[in-house]
Design an enzyme around this catalytic site. Structure first.
Site, PDB file in Angstrom:
ATOM      1  N   GLY A   1      -3.065   5.012  -4.141  1.00  0.00           N
ATOM      2  CA  GLY A   1      -2.444   5.596  -2.962  1.00  0.00           C
ATOM      3  C   GLY A   1      -1.726   4.560  -2.130  1.00  0.00           C
ATOM      4  O   GLY A   1      -0.885   4.871  -1.302  1.00  0.00           O
TER       5      GLY A   1
ATOM      6  N   GLY B   1       0.422   2.428  -3.059  1.00  0.00           N
ATOM      7  CA  GLY B   1       1.851   2.349  -3.357  1.00  0.00           C
ATOM      8  C   GLY B   1       2.254   1.263  -4.327  1.00  0.00           C
ATOM      9  O   GLY B   1       3.432   0.897  -4.399  1.00  0.00           O
ATOM     10  N   SER B   2       1.303   0.749  -5.136  1.00  0.00           N
ATOM     11  CA  SER B   2       1.663  -0.346  -6.041  1.00  0.00           C
ATOM     12  C   SER B   2       2.714   0.070  -7.056  1.00  0.00           C
ATOM     13  O   SER B   2       3.588  -0.734  -7.411  1.00  0.00           O
ATOM     14  CB  SER B   2       0.409  -0.884  -6.748  1.00  0.00           C
ATOM     15  OG  SER B   2      -0.301   0.147  -7.380  1.00  0.00           O
TER      16      SER B   2
ATOM     17  N   ARG C   1      -4.773  -7.979  -4.208  1.00  0.00           N
ATOM     18  CA  ARG C   1      -4.231  -8.844  -5.234  1.00  0.00           C
ATOM     19  C   ARG C   1      -3.003  -8.285  -5.942  1.00  0.00           C
ATOM     20  O   ARG C   1      -2.253  -9.033  -6.571  1.00  0.00           O
ATOM     21  CB  ARG C   1      -5.305  -9.240  -6.264  1.00  0.00           C
ATOM     22  CG  ARG C   1      -6.212  -8.141  -6.756  1.00  0.00           C
ATOM     23  CD  ARG C   1      -7.289  -8.683  -7.697  1.00  0.00           C
ATOM     24  NE  ARG C   1      -6.737  -9.363  -8.838  1.00  0.00           N
ATOM     25  CZ  ARG C   1      -6.209  -8.749  -9.892  1.00  0.00           C
ATOM     26  NH1 ARG C   1      -6.165  -7.437  -9.944  1.00  0.00           N
ATOM     27  NH2 ARG C   1      -5.724  -9.451 -10.891  1.00  0.00           N
ATOM     28  N   GLN C   2      -2.766  -6.984  -5.890  1.00  0.00           N
ATOM     29  CA  GLN C   2      -1.776  -6.430  -6.815  1.00  0.00           C
ATOM     30  C   GLN C   2      -0.330  -6.798  -6.495  1.00  0.00           C
ATOM     31  O   GLN C   2       0.424  -7.157  -7.390  1.00  0.00           O
ATOM     32  CB  GLN C   2      -1.961  -4.908  -6.953  1.00  0.00           C
ATOM     33  CG  GLN C   2      -3.298  -4.501  -7.595  1.00  0.00           C
ATOM     34  CD  GLN C   2      -3.491  -4.950  -9.044  1.00  0.00           C
ATOM     35  OE1 GLN C   2      -2.730  -5.750  -9.576  1.00  0.00           O
ATOM     36  NE2 GLN C   2      -4.533  -4.444  -9.689  1.00  0.00           N
TER      37      GLN C   2
ATOM     38  N   ALA D   1       6.550 -12.503  -1.342  1.00  0.00           N
ATOM     39  CA  ALA D   1       5.564 -11.544  -0.815  1.00  0.00           C
ATOM     40  C   ALA D   1       4.137 -12.016  -1.041  1.00  0.00           C
ATOM     41  O   ALA D   1       3.843 -12.723  -2.003  1.00  0.00           O
ATOM     42  CB  ALA D   1       5.755 -10.189  -1.488  1.00  0.00           C
TER      43      ALA D   1
ATOM     44  N   VAL E   1      -0.975  -7.116   1.245  1.00  0.00           N
ATOM     45  CA  VAL E   1      -1.162  -6.612   2.610  1.00  0.00           C
ATOM     46  C   VAL E   1      -2.191  -5.502   2.702  1.00  0.00           C
ATOM     47  O   VAL E   1      -2.469  -5.012   3.788  1.00  0.00           O
ATOM     48  CB  VAL E   1       0.160  -6.063   3.186  1.00  0.00           C
ATOM     49  CG1 VAL E   1       1.157  -7.179   3.382  1.00  0.00           C
ATOM     50  CG2 VAL E   1       0.726  -4.967   2.302  1.00  0.00           C
TER      51      VAL E   1
ATOM     52  N   GLU F   1      -5.560  -4.683   2.507  1.00  0.00           N
ATOM     53  CA  GLU F   1      -6.834  -4.470   3.188  1.00  0.00           C
ATOM     54  C   GLU F   1      -6.897  -4.883   4.652  1.00  0.00           C
ATOM     55  O   GLU F   1      -7.489  -4.196   5.473  1.00  0.00           O
ATOM     56  CB  GLU F   1      -7.933  -5.263   2.467  1.00  0.00           C
ATOM     57  CG  GLU F   1      -8.169  -4.862   1.051  1.00  0.00           C
ATOM     58  CD  GLU F   1      -9.056  -5.880   0.362  1.00  0.00           C
ATOM     59  OE1 GLU F   1     -10.238  -5.601   0.211  1.00  0.00           O
ATOM     60  OE2 GLU F   1      -8.558  -6.962   0.011  1.00  0.00           O
TER      61      GLU F   1
END
Lengths: 294, 584, 328
Positions: C46, C48-49, C88-89, C282, C285, C287
């Site tokens: 959810g 948005g990765s 991390r993603q 980049a 962001v 958590e």
């Protein structure tokens, strides 16, 4: 499996016939918002459901002379949005507006709220302060009983939903120098049971300097909405002053015996009863155009 | 019990259905009408994911018998608009970023529609009231409120919602609409519980009846004998080592508890049946003979020498040391020292979508459609425990309704795979809200003691902290959580002398694991309170003490790492101080 | 009496597993019509990765966003990306996707350099075309380049994996490099406290975060706002009640996450301080907007009423008790 049969009668007569024919195995469902949870959790078992949602005659809010009649199947949303109630019986409109969420208010009814016999049911607390009577119809005929007398024990109503139905609630239209207020304190602003709710009906003398009569109902304090009779007596005939309110606060502290619950500890509930009693009186008096003297 | 005729008009289309009289409306809409856009989040009318319009009014369809809607008009999310012709609310939800996981979205859209059907000039409060029965765990609601305003403006004919949102000159840096957005607003997105396969069976978990007990015997014969039960499985039926765990070196969680249970969330048996109702009934027919053991329920008790052991190796799972500089020296240089104790409680992730999964064999490969935050991790745990080559297990992440760390660990994935493995049938498992909350990991409750010193000019000289985290019955990410806390023991403030001891402790409480920001929110309440107290005592402002100590390029963090590039802290700080007019 | 106050709190937060390898990997296939398929095991829950990975691949390849299809988290087709956790993603899988796209792009550029012709160091790609930087009119479409390669028997496939550079923490001292990159942020909360009841209303939260480079600013705002939602519940209302290990409130009726009426107005502020080893600068962001919420609210309450709650959740009842104690 919850139940085997489901009836959707359209008149009170049909409702009573189904109940009679089923001989105790059928049970009335109004909005179902409470009953569904009770059935799901195995607390209530029934073989048949008599769903009264299509009994249109029981869905109404009417002013008749000095009385207001509220059909038992009027939803919380209808109560909350009623111009008549908002203008003349604020306590009931506001109580209904505080129930659960829009989804629950759209389904749940005032009759169900009372028959479910939860001591903090918002509309039941309001009806208790309004000294409302319920009209109950069963196979044996019709009966009128004060809402405050409908409670047998926690979760058990005098009204047997396998035999009879509340058709309407009746109470006096608040007249001149009479005002109502509803207070609710909860852990969250929607979808939360109250830590405390308090309904007030109050009558002053004509220059709004003295309380002539008053009714205070609170939940959840007892197995039913609690009338704070001692506190009422302290207030009756007293001038509208801070001293009077203080005395009432001191009395209510002694009069209520809440329990510790998930919503809050007993001592906190007592403190909050003091706070919201004062706020309710101030609001009602201010609605009448009066004020509390220092 | 006979089926009865039920007439519904759903999204303008009449349906003549034959269903059991005790079906709930949400079940009929999803399973009989076949519209799975309406979701089940709590089955108790408390989350709003199942919201539909009944005669124009939003109601919770999970709380409503289907027959209540007999002869009536229903609108579900699928009735709003289609991918080719979105309703202004659907466009607006995407354009304003009001959709994240998408699980609350259908119900949210329905509540918003009910509002706009009556009031095209809603205030912010009107909007918040109208969606107050719809819980969202992803967005904080702000963008939902904005989106409803945006749709109202379009419906008033004032301003069209900007749609579609395309890239600007550079793709990176553009607020393009999310790639999974359209199916999430039309109800087409398939979450795990929305999968149905022919011949599908249903599995249910029997959870432990004790927080700490030996299992002496499990008698499944009565459950096996129940009509419609396909199989009942216990730890003996797990072909592999019957152990999982997100930290590779501390696998401590049984798939099905064998000789011992360590918390109420332990799975003890698994029932596969022709329906979820039968499986549920069979659970009550399983006889488990327990021998209760004394339990430990607080960190304080758990670290006592004679405390009952949750695991063989003792209750102290990790002591993470973070030592740097000389705290004694640091405190001796301090003009002011403050110290205090702080405590936080256990929290639930509360994603609105409960755990669910469907497993089936296809061409010799075990396919598992499930919620997950890590498909490859779950694949490994399934393969090992079923003794299958990793290549013969395929985990397919379904659209996942939020996670926040709570869908990292294995919940029902190995169980549903085991059910399909044993029965050869497609099997579905879907946890109720209660099951989800009992079984899933939690945020660690913390017990913290902090002591911080500063010079008279506000420069911090030393920090000493002891932190205890209750990780419950199993490790999960516990050691990672406590280690992260130790590594950022005093947030973005530079201190040369540090002594931090973080302890991760087993108890018989529900297992705690990863939850959004791994132990950092807990520690933050301690050091930020003390920063304010230090400032007060030193007679400087809350802004100044943070400005003096805040990380910059070249600052050294507690682990000795030197921050080189990309240190944006002071910029974030000054911007917020200015925008919020913070002046103390 | 109703009293207002403001509180501030700050955070820094490292991306990825603490002091441990946690790689991600990706494949990119570019097709003859100039579109691309990107495969990476990252689970979008959810946050948005999938959108961000699509943006990164499209930007790196220089083809339109709409022509990239991203396939996520299916172990039958996507390579390992590690778990969606610890912010991390965007940083780790974003790098894997970018490097895989770069691998494919280099194959395209090699061929384009021959077609255009131009030195490989002088060419770039954008909007589906590969062109000479100083002569943008001299260009060839990505699809054409792929087609040309295909005719010579070559398929354009990029692949990459990425692992953040870290140093394991020493067991005795904790010293090491736990994370390769960090994000930072600051939050100010403004509250109103009803001193007679202990009720706290959070009026406004201003929150900033350093995204390094905001790949999708609206997504980042969503993460900031959502983290505040969870933080506000942590601070004021959420609590699992246990009785000897048994959860007494396993439901949303008594486990109280914030409703729309409980949430304040939020002003998110994105700061971009580029991270040299992040994809396009980049970092993650997801958590940490959650980190300073409770701390800033508690500091705001202390500012308003002059006393402090040190135990969460700070329910009206708990604050009321603290107010009573401090007035005695």
């Amino acid at each position: 499996m919850y139940w085997e049969n489901y009836y959707l009668p359209e008149t009170v007569e049909e409702v009573l016939k189904h109940l009679k024919d089923s001989n105790g195995n059928a049970r009335i469902m109004a909005g179902g918002t409470d009953l569904m949870i009770l059935v799901k959790n195995g607390i209530v078992k029934t073989r048949e459901i008599v769903d009264v949602c299509n009994v249109k005659e029981l869905n109404c809010i009417k002013e008749e002379g000095s009385l207001i009649r509220v059909g038992a199947l009027t939803t919380h949303t209808q109560l909350a949005e009623s111009e008549l109630l908002k203008k003349k019986v604020k306590v009931l409109a506001k109580a209904a507006s505080k129930v659960g969420s829009p989804q629950i208010r759209n389904a749940g009814t005032i009759g169900g709220n009372v028959v479910n016999a939860h001591s903090a049911a918002d509309t039941a607390v309001a009806l208790t302060a309004l000294n409302a009577k319920a009209r109950i119809q069963g196979a044996e005929g019709e009966l009128e009983k004060p809402v405050s007398e409908l409670y047998v024990e926690a979760g058990k109503s005098f009204v047997d939903p396998t035999k009879e139905i509340i058709t309407e609630f009746v109470f006096d239209v608040p007249g001149e120098n009479e005002a109502t207020a509803f207070m609710r304190h909860a852990k969250r602003k929607a979808l939360a049971l109250p830590i405390l709710n308090l309904a007030l009906w109050l009558k002053t003398n004509s220059d709004k300097s003295m309380i002539e009569d008053v009714r205070i109902a609170l939940g959840p304090m007892d197995y039913k909405p609690l009338r704070a009779l001692e506190t009422e007596n302290i207030l009756k005939g007293q001038p509208l002053t801070e001293k009077t309110i203080k005395e009432a606060q001191e009395t209510i502290v002694k009069e209520i015996k809440p329990r510790d619950s998930f919503q809050g500890g007993a001592s906190y509930k007592i403190e909050m009863a003091k706070v919201f009693l004062a706020r309710a009186i101030v609001e009602a008096v201010s609605d009448l155009g009066g004020k509390i003297d220092g | 019990m006979g089926k009865k005729q039920l007439n519904l008009n759903v999204n303008g289309k009449p349906y003549e259905l034959y269903v059991e009289p005790d079906k709930k409306l949400v079940e009929v809409i999803r399973e009989e009408v076949g519209l799975t856009g309406t979701k089940i989040g709590c089955n108790n009318g408390e989350c709003g994911a199942c919201t539909i319009l009944l005669e124009g009014e939003p109601v919770a369809s999970c709380m409503m018998p289907a027959f209540k809607a007999h002869g009536k008009n229903i609108v579900t999310v699928e009735g709003l608009g289609t991918a080719q012709n979105l309703h202004p609310l659907q466009k607006s939800f995407l354009a304003y970023g009001a959709v994240q996981c998408g699980f609350c979205t259908p119900g949210m859209l329905i509540s918003a529609k009910a509002l706009l059907d009556k009031n095209l000039n809603p205030t912010e409060l009107d909007i918040r009231q109208s969606i107050s029965g719809n819980l969202c765990r992803c967005t904080g609601y702000k963008k939902i409120v904005d989106a409803v305003q945006g749709a109202a403006a379009e419906l008033r004919g004032e301003k069209e919602v900007k749609w579609p949102v395309t890239t600007e000159d550079d793709i990176v840096g553009s607020s393009v609409t999310r790639v999974d957005g359209i199916p999430k607003v039309t109800g087409e997105s398939k979450f795990a519980n929305d999968y149905f396969f022919p011949n599908m069976a249903y599995a249910k978990t029997l959870f432990s009846a004790h927080p700490h007990a030996l299992i002496k015997n499990i008698d499944t014969s009565k459950a096996q004998a129940l009509d419609g039960v396909i199989g009942v499985y216990t730890s003996k039926d797990v072909p592999g080592p019957n152990i999982v765990g997100i930290m590779p070196h501390i696998k401590d969680t049984p798939v099905l508890a064998g000789d011992k249970v360590r918390c109420y969330g332990d799975a003890v048996a698994l029932v596969v049946a022709e329906s979820a109702e039968i499986a549920e009934e069979a659970l009550s027919l399983i006889d488990v003979e327990y021998e209760p053991l004394p339990g430990v329920f607080t960190v304080e008790d758990a670290i006592k020498e004679d405390a009952p052991k949750v695991h063989e190796g003792g209750n102290l799972l990790l002591h993470r040391k973070m030592y740097r500089g000389d705290v004694e020296k640091g405190f001796s240089e301090a003009a002011v020292i403050v110290e205090d104790n702080f405590k936080t409680r256990m929290n639930e992730h509360a994603y609105i979508e409960p755990e669910a999964g469907v497993a089936l064999f296809e061409g010799g490969v075990l396919k598992v459609y499930t919620i997950t935050q890590g498909a490859h991790y779950h694949r490994g745990e399934i393969a090992v425990n079923l003794n299958l080559p990793v290549s013969k297990v395929r985990v397919i992440q379904t659209t996942t309704g939020g996670g926040f760390g709570g869908k990292i660990d294995v919940s029902l994935q190995v169980l549903v795979a085991l059910a399909a493995f044993k029965t050869g049938r497609p099997v579905k498992m879907a946890y109720s809200r209660e099951e989800s909350m009992i079984n899933s990991t939690k945020r660690h409750p913390y017990y913290m003691h902090y002591k911080i010193g500063a010079r008279s000019d506000g420069k911090l000289t030393a920090v000493q902290a002891e932190i205890y985290g209750d990780t419950g019955a199993y490790s999960s990410h516990g050691p990672g959580v406590l280690t992260r806390t130790a590594a950022s023991i005093i947030g973005p403030y530079e201190v040369d002398n540090i002594k931090a001891d973080a302890y991760c402790v087993y108890t018989n409480n529900p297992q705690a694991g990863a939850m959004r920001a791994f132990g950092s929110p807990q520690a933050s309440i301690a050091y930020e309170a003390l920063m304010d107290e230090l400032a007060q005592k030193l007679g400087i402002s809350a802004v100044e003490i943070r400005r003096i100590n805040g990380y910059r390029k070249g600052s050294v963090i507690p682990t000795g790492q030197v921050l080189t590039d990309g240190v944006g802290f002071m910029e974030t700080f000054e911007k917020v101080v200015e925008k919020s007019e913070f002046n103390r | 009496m109703k009293l207002r106050g403001k509180g501030i709190a700050c955070f820094f937060y490292g991306m990825g597993n603490t002091g441990k390898p946690n790689p991600s990997s990706a494949y990119v296939e570019v097709m003859q019509d100039g579109s691309a398929n990107v495969f990476c095991g990252v689970a979008d829950i959810g946050q948005g990765s999938s959108t961000v990975m699509t943006q990164i691949a499209a930007q790196e390849l220089g083809i339109p966003f709409e022509k990239v299809t991203f396939t996520s988290a299916d172990t039958g087709v996507t390579p390992e990306a590690g778990v969606t956790s610890a912010c991390r993603q965007t940083f780790i899988s974003g790098n894997a996707v970018r490097l895989a796209a770069k691998d494919a792009k280099e194959q395209l550029f090699n061929e384009a350099a021959r077609i255009l012709p131009a030195g490989i160091e002088k060419i770039a790609s954008k909007d589906g075309y590969i062109y000479i930087e100083n002569f943008p009119e001299r260009k060839v479409s990505v699809g054409e380049v792929v087609t040309t390669l295909f005719k010579t028997g070559k398929v354009v496939i990029g692949k990459a994996s990425f692992n953040p550079p870290i140093v394991a923490l020493d067991d005795e001292t904790g010293q090491g490099i736990p994370y390769a990159v960090y994000t930072y942020g600051t939050m100010v909360s403004e509250v109103e406290v009803d001193t007679e009841t202990g009720q706290v209303d959070v009026i406004k939260i201003t929150a900033s975060q350093d995204a390094g480079k905001a790949i999708n600013p609206m997504n980042i705002e969503g993460q900031i706002e959502g983290g505040i939602g969870i933080g506000l519940g942590f601070c004021l209302s959420e609590e699992i009640f246990l009785d000897k290990g048994l959860i007494k409130n396993p439901n949303f009726n008594e486990y109280l996450l914030p409703t729309a009426l409980d949430m304040p107005d939020i002003e998110p502020i994105i700061v971009e301080c580029p991270e040299p080893i992040g994809p396009f600068g980049a970092n993650g962001v997801g958590e940490p907007s959650n980190v300073p919420v409770a701390a800033s609210i508690l500091n705001a309450i202390a500012d308003a009423v002059g006393c402090r709650v040190k135990e969460l959740p700070c329910t009206a009842e708990r604050l009321y008790e603290v107010l009573q104690q401090s007035s005695n």
